[in-house]
Design a protein around this motif. Structure first.
Motif, PDB file in Angstrom:
ATOM      1  N   ARG A   9       0.987  -1.069  -0.023  1.00  0.00           N
ATOM      2  CA  ARG A   9       0.003  -0.039  -0.123  1.00  0.00           C
ATOM      3  C   ARG A   9       0.902   1.293   0.103  1.00  0.00           C
ATOM      4  O   ARG A   9       0.523   2.355  -0.601  1.00  0.00           O
ATOM      5  CB  ARG A   9      -0.875  -0.118   1.333  1.00  0.00           C
ATOM      6  CG  ARG A   9      -1.971  -1.089   1.186  1.00  0.00           C
ATOM      7  CD  ARG A   9      -3.292  -0.710   0.257  1.00  0.00           C
ATOM      8  NE  ARG A   9      -4.195  -1.783   0.247  1.00  0.00           N
ATOM      9  CZ  ARG A   9      -5.112  -1.624  -0.203  1.00  0.00           C
ATOM     10  NH1 ARG A   9      -5.535  -0.667  -1.032  1.00  0.00           N
ATOM     11  NH2 ARG A   9      -5.929  -2.762  -0.427  1.00  0.00           N
ATOM     12  N   GLY A 359     -10.446   0.206   0.915  1.00  0.00           N
ATOM     13  CA  GLY A 359     -10.398  -0.764   1.878  1.00  0.00           C
ATOM     14  C   GLY A 359      -9.140  -0.385   2.858  1.00  0.00           C
ATOM     15  O   GLY A 359      -8.744   0.643   2.669  1.00  0.00           O
ATOM     16  N   TRP A 460      -9.406  -6.805   3.966  1.00  0.00           N
ATOM     17  CA  TRP A 460      -9.426  -6.385   2.719  1.00  0.00           C
ATOM     18  C   TRP A 460     -10.964  -7.031   1.748  1.00  0.00           C
ATOM     19  O   TRP A 460     -11.199  -8.047   2.341  1.00  0.00           O
ATOM     20  CB  TRP A 460      -8.179  -6.710   1.845  1.00  0.00           C
ATOM     21  CG  TRP A 460      -7.066  -6.127   2.450  1.00  0.00           C
ATOM     22  CD1 TRP A 460      -6.864  -4.887   2.249  1.00  0.00           C
ATOM     23  CD2 TRP A 460      -6.332  -6.872   3.359  1.00  0.00           C
ATOM     24  NE1 TRP A 460      -5.334  -4.554   2.682  1.00  0.00           N
ATOM     25  CE2 TRP A 460      -5.208  -5.744   3.555  1.00  0.00           C
ATOM     26  CE3 TRP A 460      -6.014  -8.071   3.735  1.00  0.00           C
ATOM     27  CZ2 TRP A 460      -4.118  -5.982   4.390  1.00  0.00           C
ATOM     28  CZ3 TRP A 460      -4.852  -8.284   4.593  1.00  0.00           C
ATOM     29  CH2 TRP A 460      -4.043  -7.264   4.950  1.00  0.00           C
ATOM     30  N   HIS A 467      -3.780  -6.443  -6.989  1.00  0.00           N
ATOM     31  CA  HIS A 467      -3.965  -7.788  -6.290  1.00  0.00           C
ATOM     32  C   HIS A 467      -3.430  -8.925  -7.493  1.00  0.00           C
ATOM     33  O   HIS A 467      -3.218 -10.056  -6.977  1.00  0.00           O
ATOM     34  CB  HIS A 467      -5.325  -8.183  -5.932  1.00  0.00           C
ATOM     35  CG  HIS A 467      -5.788  -9.327  -5.222  1.00  0.00           C
ATOM     36  ND1 HIS A 467      -4.989  -9.269  -3.685  1.00  0.00           N
ATOM     37  CD2 HIS A 467      -6.526 -10.187  -5.287  1.00  0.00           C
ATOM     38  CE1 HIS A 467      -5.575 -10.634  -3.298  1.00  0.00           C
ATOM     39  NE2 HIS A 467      -6.272 -11.083  -4.053  1.00  0.00           N
ATOM     40  N   ALA A 484      -3.346 -10.950   2.726  1.00  0.00           N
ATOM     41  CA  ALA A 484      -4.342 -10.339   1.648  1.00  0.00           C
ATOM     42  C   ALA A 484      -4.726 -11.624   0.594  1.00  0.00           C
ATOM     43  O   ALA A 484      -5.590 -11.576   0.144  1.00  0.00           O
ATOM     44  CB  ALA A 484      -4.074  -9.206   0.918  1.00  0.00           C
TER      45      ALA A 484
END
Length: 563
Positions: A9, A359, A460, A467, A484
C-alpha cells in the motif's frame, strides 16, 4: 496488501501524502529500433555450482543459481543519471573489463517510501532457466503512480514465472517523480532535443538494452513481450505506440493500466513548466540549476508543490498523479486519442479496482460513506480527481447511474460498494475496457481481455487494484502478501493459471492454460472475456458490470474513447 519489504500500500502512499497512484524502462532519443545483433555470449570457465558469468555488450556480469533458476541483479542498462545527466536522455552504460558482481539488487530509484533510494538507479534484474537457448523475454514495468516502486521488490521476484513459463523475466528501475515525468525547455538535452518524460525514455532504453543483451541470458532478442501494472501497464501501452519501438515489442500485457489524461494523471505543458519554475524558486536557483541542486531537496520541493488538495495548488493538472506529459515527442497524445497498438494485447483489469483505495490501508485514506449524503460527498471527491469543478447534477447522475446498474445486476447497494466501483471505474476499469473494445474493432492484431476476480481476504475486500502481481509472479505466499492473498490450493490454481496464460501468450500470442476454457479474442457484446479467480474456476463471459461503464460514456467527465 503489503510487500514483504514494505507495505505494498505504501507504493502509492507518497503520492497520497503529496496530493491530500501502484504497488503492491537503447540509447536516448529517436534512434532506430533495430539495434545491432547481440554481442553477448556466456563467458567460458565458470565453475559448476559457482557464480554464473555471462558477457553483456558492456562487460561480463556474475549472477547466482537460486532455486533452479539463474538470477542477475543490478545490471546497469544506462549510465547513472547524475550531475549533467540529470534531466538528460539516458546514455548507454559505460563498458567495464572485470567481472561485475550481479548477485545483489541495486537501490531503487529515489523515492519517499524507501530511504535506500538513489538517483543512481537505472539497473535491470534478470531471471532465466539457463543461458542457452532462445526463450521469449518478458519485460515487466513496475507501477507506483510514477512516483514510487522498484523492480527489486520481493513481489516481483521473477524466479517462479521464469521457470514455470520457460521465459527470461526482466524487471528494472526507472526515473520517477520530478526526475522522471515532467517538461521544461530549459532542461533540453543537447544531444537528443528531448526535455520531458525521462522515465519513459529510460523504459525505452531498457528495451533496447534487452534487444542487445537478451541472448546472453538465453533469451530471444526478437521475441519481447512487455508487461506492467498500473503506471507500468500504461507505460507498456505507450511504448507500443512509439513508431521506433514497434519492431522491438512483439506483444503487450497491460494490467490495470492507469492510462494518463489531464487533469487527473498528467500535467499540461504549461503546468509542467510552472512546477519546475516553482521548484527552482523554492531552492533559490534556476530551472537549469536544478541539475546541480541536492536530489533530496528537488524531490521535497516537488512534493511540496503538490501538497494539499488540488484546488489549492499553483497548477490545476496532475490532480491525482503526475504521469507522462504530452510533449509531442515521447508522447504525441493521450492513449485514448491515438490509434490502438499494432501488436497483440492481453489486457487485464480487476473486478473491483477501487477497493485498493476504499479498503484497509488505503494509500489515500478517506472516510467511508455511511449514508446517501456521505456517499454523494465521497463520489464528489472521486470526480474532483479529474475536474476542477463538479456540479451537483454530475454527482447525482453518477450515484443514480451506479445505483440503477447495481439493482439491474443484483449487486450490493451499500454506500461503500457503490463508492468503490465509482473510484475503480473512473480511474482504471472504464478506459481499460473501452480501449480493449476499440482494439477489437480497429486493431490489426488479436486482443484478449481478462477480468481478474480472485477475492482478497478480510479485512480487505473485492479484488483490489494490484492484487494481480502476487499471482503473476507466484509470490502470494510471501509474508507480506499472504494475509491478503492466501496461499492455499485455490491460490496455487489461480497463480499457476495466470502464469501459464501470460507465458503462453509470450510464446505463441495465444493465451492458454490447463483447466482454463478456450479463450477467444475479445469481441464486444459477446462472451469473450476471461473471468479468472472465481471459486468455480475460470470461465469465458461478457464483461461484468457493463452497465456501470455507461455513465462515463456520457457523464461529461473524463476522456472519451473514439474510433
Amino acid at each position: 496488501m503489503a510487500d514483504s519489504a514494505m507495505g505494498r500500500r505504501a507504493v502509492l502512499a507518497a503520492t497520497a501524502a503529496a496530493a491530500a497512484g501502484a504497488g503492491a524502462a537503447g540509447v536516448a532519443g529517436a534512434a532506430p529500433a533495430a539495434a545491432r545483433p547481440s554481442a553477448a555470449r556466456p563467458v567460458a570457465g565458470a565453475r559448476p555450482g559457482g557464480p554464473v558469468v555471462v558477457r553483456t555488450a558492456a562487460g561480463p556480469v556474475a549472477g547466482a543459481r537460486e532455486g533452479g533458476a539463474l538470477v542477475f541483479r543490478g545490471v546497469p542498462y544506462a549510465q547513472p543519471p547524475l550531475g549533467a545527466l540529470r534531466f538528460a536522455s539516458p546514455r548507454p552504460p559505460r563498458p567495464w573489463r572485470g567481472v561485475r558482481d550481479a548477485t545483489r539488487f541495486a537501490p531503487p530509484f529515489l523515492q519517499t517510501v524507501d530511504p535506500a533510494g538513489s538517483e543512481d538507479g537505472l539497473y535491470a534484474n534478470v531471471w532465466t532457466p539457463g543461458t542457452r537457448g532462445r526463450r521469449p523475454v518478458l519485460v515487466y514495468i513496475h507501477g507506483g503512480g510514477w512516483q514510487v516502486g522498484a523492480g527489486s521488490w520481493p513481489t516481483y521476484d521473477g524466479r517462479r514465472l521464469a521457470l514455470r513459463g520457460d521465459l527470461v523475466v526482466i524487471t528494472f528501475n526507472y526515473r520517477m517523480g520530478a526526475f522522471g515525468f515532467g517538461y521544461h525547455e530549459e532542461l533540453t538535452d543537447d544531444r537528443t532535443g528531448d526535455c520531458a518524460n525521462w522515465g519513459l525514455q529510460d523504459q525505452a532504453a531498457l528495451l533496447r538494452w534487452v534487444r542487445e543483451n537478451a541472448g546472453a541470458f538465453g533469451g530471444d532478442p526478437a521475441d519481447i513481450t512487455l508487461a506492467g501494472t498500473s503506471a507500468g501497464g500504461a507505460s507498456a501501452w505507450q511504448l507500443a505506440l512509439r513508431p521506433e519501438l514497434r519492431g522491438l515489442i512483439r506483444r503487450i500485457v497491460p494490467i490495470s493500466a492507469c492510462h494518463v489524461w489531464a487533469p487527473a494523471t498528467s500535467l499540461t505543458v504549461p503546468d509542467a513548466r510552472r512546477v519546475y519554475e516553482e521548484v527552482a524558486a523554492r531552492l533559490g536557483t534556476t530551472v537549469r540549476g536544478l541539475r546541480a541542486a541536492p536530489a533530496a531537496a528537488v524531490q521535497d520541493a516537488w512534493f511540496a508543490v503538490f501538497s494539499g488538495a488540488p484546488g489549492g495548488r499553483v497548477v490545476g493538472s496532475g490532480r491525482e498523479y503526475r504521469g507522462p506529459v504530452v510533449d509531442g515527442r515521447w508522447m504525441r497524445a493521450f492513449d485514448h486519442e491515438l490509434a490502438t497498438p499494432a501488436v497483440p494485447v492481453l489486457s487485464v483489469h480487476t473486478r473491483t479496482e477501487g477497493s485498493f483505495y476504499t479498503g484497509p490501508g488505503s494509500p489515500i485514506p478517506t472516510p467511508a460513506p455511511t449514508d446517501d449524503a456521505s456517499l454523494r460527498d465521497a463520489v464528489r471527491g472521486v470526480l474532483l480527481k479529474g475536474a476542477a469543478r463538479v456540479s451537483d447534477s454530475l454527482v447525482d447522475g453518477c450515484v443514480d447511474a451506479y445505483r440503477a446498474a447495481a439493482v439491474a445486476e443484483g449487486l450490493p447497494l451499500d454506500p461503500v460498494s457503490l463508492w468503490t466501483d465509482v473510484w475503480g471505474d473512473g480511474l482504471f476499469r472504464y478506459l481499460n475496457v473501452r480501449l480493449a473494445e476499440r482494439h477489437a474493432r480497429t486493431g490489426t492484431a488479436p486482443g484478449y481481455l481478462m477480468e481478474f476476480a480472485h477475492p482478497a481476504r478480510p479485512p480487505w475486500f473485492g479484488t483490489p487494484h494490484e492484487h494481480t502481481s502476487p499471482f503473476l509472479f507466484g509470490t502470494y505466499g510471501l509474508p507480506g502478501n499472504v494475509g491478503a492473498c492466501g496461499d492455499g490450493a485455490g491460490e496455487v490454481r489461480v497463480g499457476d493459471a495466470f502464469m501459464d496464460l501470460v507465458a503462453s501468450f509470450a510464446h505463441t500470442g495465444v493465451p492458454t492454460a490447463p483447466g482454463v476454457p478456450p479463450w477467444p479474442p475479445f469481441a464486444p457484446g459477446r462472451a469473450s472475456a476471461l473471468i479468472l479467480g472465481e471459486p468455480g474456476g475460470a470461465r469465458v463471459a461478457e464483461v461484468s458490470k457493463g452497465g456501470q461503464l455507461g455513465f462515463w460514456d456520457g457523464g461529461g467527465w473524463g476522456p472519451r474513447v473514439l474510433g
